[in-house]
Enzyme design. Structure first.
Site, short mmCIF file in Angstrom:
data_model
loop_
_atom_site.label_atom_id
_atom_site.label_comp_id
_atom_site.label_asym_id
_atom_site.label_seq_id
_atom_site.Cartn_x
_atom_site.Cartn_y
_atom_site.Cartn_z
N GLU A 71 9.13 5.89 -0.06
CA GLU A 71 8.12 5.52 -1.07
C GLU A 71 8.30 6.54 -2.21
O GLU A 71 8.80 6.20 -3.28
CB GLU A 71 6.71 5.59 -0.48
CG GLU A 71 5.59 5.29 -1.48
CD GLU A 71 4.18 5.53 -0.90
OE1 GLU A 71 4.03 6.25 0.10
OE2 GLU A 71 3.21 5.00 -1.49
N ASP B 232 -1.38 -2.52 1.11
CA ASP B 232 -1.44 -1.07 1.29
C ASP B 232 -2.88 -0.55 1.32
O ASP B 232 -3.42 -0.33 2.41
CB ASP B 232 -0.62 -0.34 0.21
CG ASP B 232 -0.13 1.03 0.65
OD1 ASP B 232 -0.37 1.41 1.80
OD2 ASP B 232 0.51 1.73 -0.18
N ASP B 233 -3.49 -0.32 0.17
CA ASP B 233 -4.87 0.18 0.07
C ASP B 233 -5.59 -0.66 -0.99
O ASP B 233 -5.81 -0.19 -2.12
CB ASP B 233 -4.87 1.66 -0.31
CG ASP B 233 -4.13 2.50 0.71
OD1 ASP B 233 -4.72 2.75 1.78
OD2 ASP B 233 -2.97 2.86 0.46
N HIS C 179 6.24 5.20 7.23
CA HIS C 179 6.40 5.20 5.78
C HIS C 179 7.63 6.04 5.46
O HIS C 179 7.76 7.18 5.96
CB HIS C 179 5.20 5.84 5.09
CG HIS C 179 3.97 4.98 5.04
ND1 HIS C 179 3.39 4.41 6.14
CD2 HIS C 179 3.19 4.63 3.98
CE1 HIS C 179 2.32 3.72 5.76
NE2 HIS C 179 2.16 3.84 4.46
N HIS D 67 -3.80 -0.17 5.18
CA HIS D 67 -4.55 0.94 5.79
C HIS D 67 -6.02 0.53 5.74
O HIS D 67 -6.56 0.34 4.64
CB HIS D 67 -4.34 2.23 5.01
CG HIS D 67 -2.90 2.63 4.92
ND1 HIS D 67 -2.32 3.54 5.76
CD2 HIS D 67 -1.91 2.20 4.09
CE1 HIS D 67 -1.04 3.68 5.45
NE2 HIS D 67 -0.76 2.88 4.45
N HIS E 47 1.18 -4.22 6.21
CA HIS E 47 1.01 -2.85 5.69
C HIS E 47 -0.32 -2.78 4.95
O HIS E 47 -0.39 -3.03 3.75
CB HIS E 47 2.20 -2.50 4.78
CG HIS E 47 2.20 -1.08 4.28
ND1 HIS E 47 3.35 -0.48 3.79
CD2 HIS E 47 1.23 -0.15 4.18
CE1 HIS E 47 3.07 0.76 3.41
NE2 HIS E 47 1.79 0.99 3.62
N1 HPA Z 1 1.57 6.25 1.58
C1 HPA Z 1 1.32 7.25 2.42
N2 HPA Z 1 0.17 7.39 3.05
C2 HPA Z 1 -0.79 6.50 2.83
C3 HPA Z 1 -0.59 5.45 1.97
C4 HPA Z 1 0.65 5.31 1.32
O1 HPA Z 1 0.93 4.38 0.55
N3 HPA Z 1 -1.76 4.74 1.96
C5 HPA Z 1 -2.61 5.35 2.81
N4 HPA Z 1 -2.03 6.44 3.34
ZN ZN Z 2 0.86 2.73 3.16
#
Ligand code: HPA
Ligand code: ZN
Length: 339
Positions: free
Chosen positions: A198, A276-277, A195, A21, A19
């Site tokens: 969250e 994630d990011d 996703h 991006h 996971h």
């Molecule tokens: N959630 C939803 N969209 C996203 C995320 C995330 O954590 N990171 C990049 N796009």
């Molecule tokens: Zn994500």
């Protein structure tokens, strides 16, 4: 085992990242370098000023800045350079395999060619010693029609991605909004993830499974609010791609001490750890591992479990999976002398 020893074992262990991006790996320094190279104007004057804007209150406050950062990506070489930088970070953290999300709509909406997005990212994967595959994500704040059009544009490059995901603003954009396009992707033999859970409710995890027929849930941490759903996720061993630093930065949990990762593991769920990011949330894989082992009641057996889970949940041929799991077992063998 002492803290520093455990930390070293965790940092050195083999990892799979499921996971990430790729646009979220764009560091402020590279954003500024690409802005200069491409003549793109930024709303921030310096790297420091941009970084100081990374004080998020929820998912949307992050997404606004994340899409602004991605506006510097115009050419195939930009996508290559971004991906190459991420893969070097992954390699340094002992990531042996990674499945990389990309958001084509963020780029095609600005007039960037689908070919440049996919070829740039793909070429960097081929040049890396890390095993890397691609998952194309649809933006859920856009329409299903837009997702269908994006799929159509990507089909000439069908051999360069292995799956489909669903990301962006979760609440108000439930998985079932994309039922028909996911059904089509399934017919095409693509792996499916989304996703869910969250910021959105456990019901979104259910419809991701039942309506979209996804094989893994990205995040999914809100599943514990629903005992029946938790039991199902455990029984069916549906992987959750959990992102600890993301969850605290976006205030899903106030502090790492409050994160439910240890409870998810105790419930028998197939939990994986991911970044994630990483450029926006305070770090890559080992930063995430450092943070959870520091704040949560996790020991050596949890480390081995998390390392194994990443490979178990990966979309890889069984023989490759078995070879990677054998590397995990060999790595941990000296630490479990009685096993
Ligand atoms: N959630 C939803 N969209 C996203 C995320 C995330 O954590 N990171 C990049 N796009
Ligand atoms: Zn994500």
């Amino acid at each position: 085992m002492m803290n520093q020893q455990l930390r070293a074992v965790v940092r050195g262990m083999p990892k799979a990242e499921l996971h990430i991006h790729i646009e979220g790996s764009l560091e402020p320094e590279l954003i500024f370098a690409l802005a200069e190279r491409n003549g793109v104007a930024l709303a921030y004057e310096s790297v420091e000023q941009l970084r100081s804007a990374y004080a998020f209150t929820d998912l949307q406050s992050f997404l606004d800045i994340y899409y602004a950062g991605a506006s510097v990506l115009l050419k195939e070489q930009d996508f290559y350079d971004m991906t190459r930088a991420y893969l070097a970070r992954a390699e340094a953290d002992n990531v042996l395999h990674t499945e990389i999300f990309f958001d084509p709509q963020t780029h095609t909406a600005r007039g960037v060619a689908m070919a440049d997005v996919i070829n740039g990212i793909y070429r960097a994967c081929q040049d890396s010693p890390v095993s890397a595959t691609l998952i194309l994500c649809f933006l859920r704040h856009l329409s299903e029609e837009d997702a269908f059009a994006t799929l159509e544009q990507a089909l000439p490059y069908r051999d360069k991605f292995i799956g489909i995901g669903l990301d962006s603003s979760e609440v108000g954009n439930p998985p079932e909004k994309f039922s028909r396009v996911f059904a089509r992707c399934r017919e095409l033999g693509l792996h499916l993830v989304a996703h869910a859970g969250e910021e959105g409710p456990p019901a979104y995890i259910r419809t991701a499974l039942d309506d979209l027929k996804v094989e893994r849930i990205d995040h999914g941490v809100r599943c514990l609010e629903d005992a029946e759903l938790t039991a199902r996720l455990a029984r069916e061993q549906i992987a959750l791609t959990v992102c600890p630093l993301s969850n605290t930065k976006l205030r899903v949990f106030d502090q790492m001490h409050d994160h439910n990762l240890a409870e998810l593991l105790a419930a028998g769920l197939l939990v994986t750890v991911n970044s994630d990011d990483p450029a926006y949330f305070g770090g890559y894989m080992n930063d995430n591992y450092d943070a959870i082992f520091e704040a949560l009641p996790l020991e050596l057996d949890h480390a081995r479990q998390l390392s194994r889970n990443g490979f178990v949940a990966a979309f890889l041929p069984q023989a490759q999976k078995d070879a990677l799991l054998a590397r995990v077992d060999a790595y941990f063998a000296p630490h479990f002398p009685t096993n």
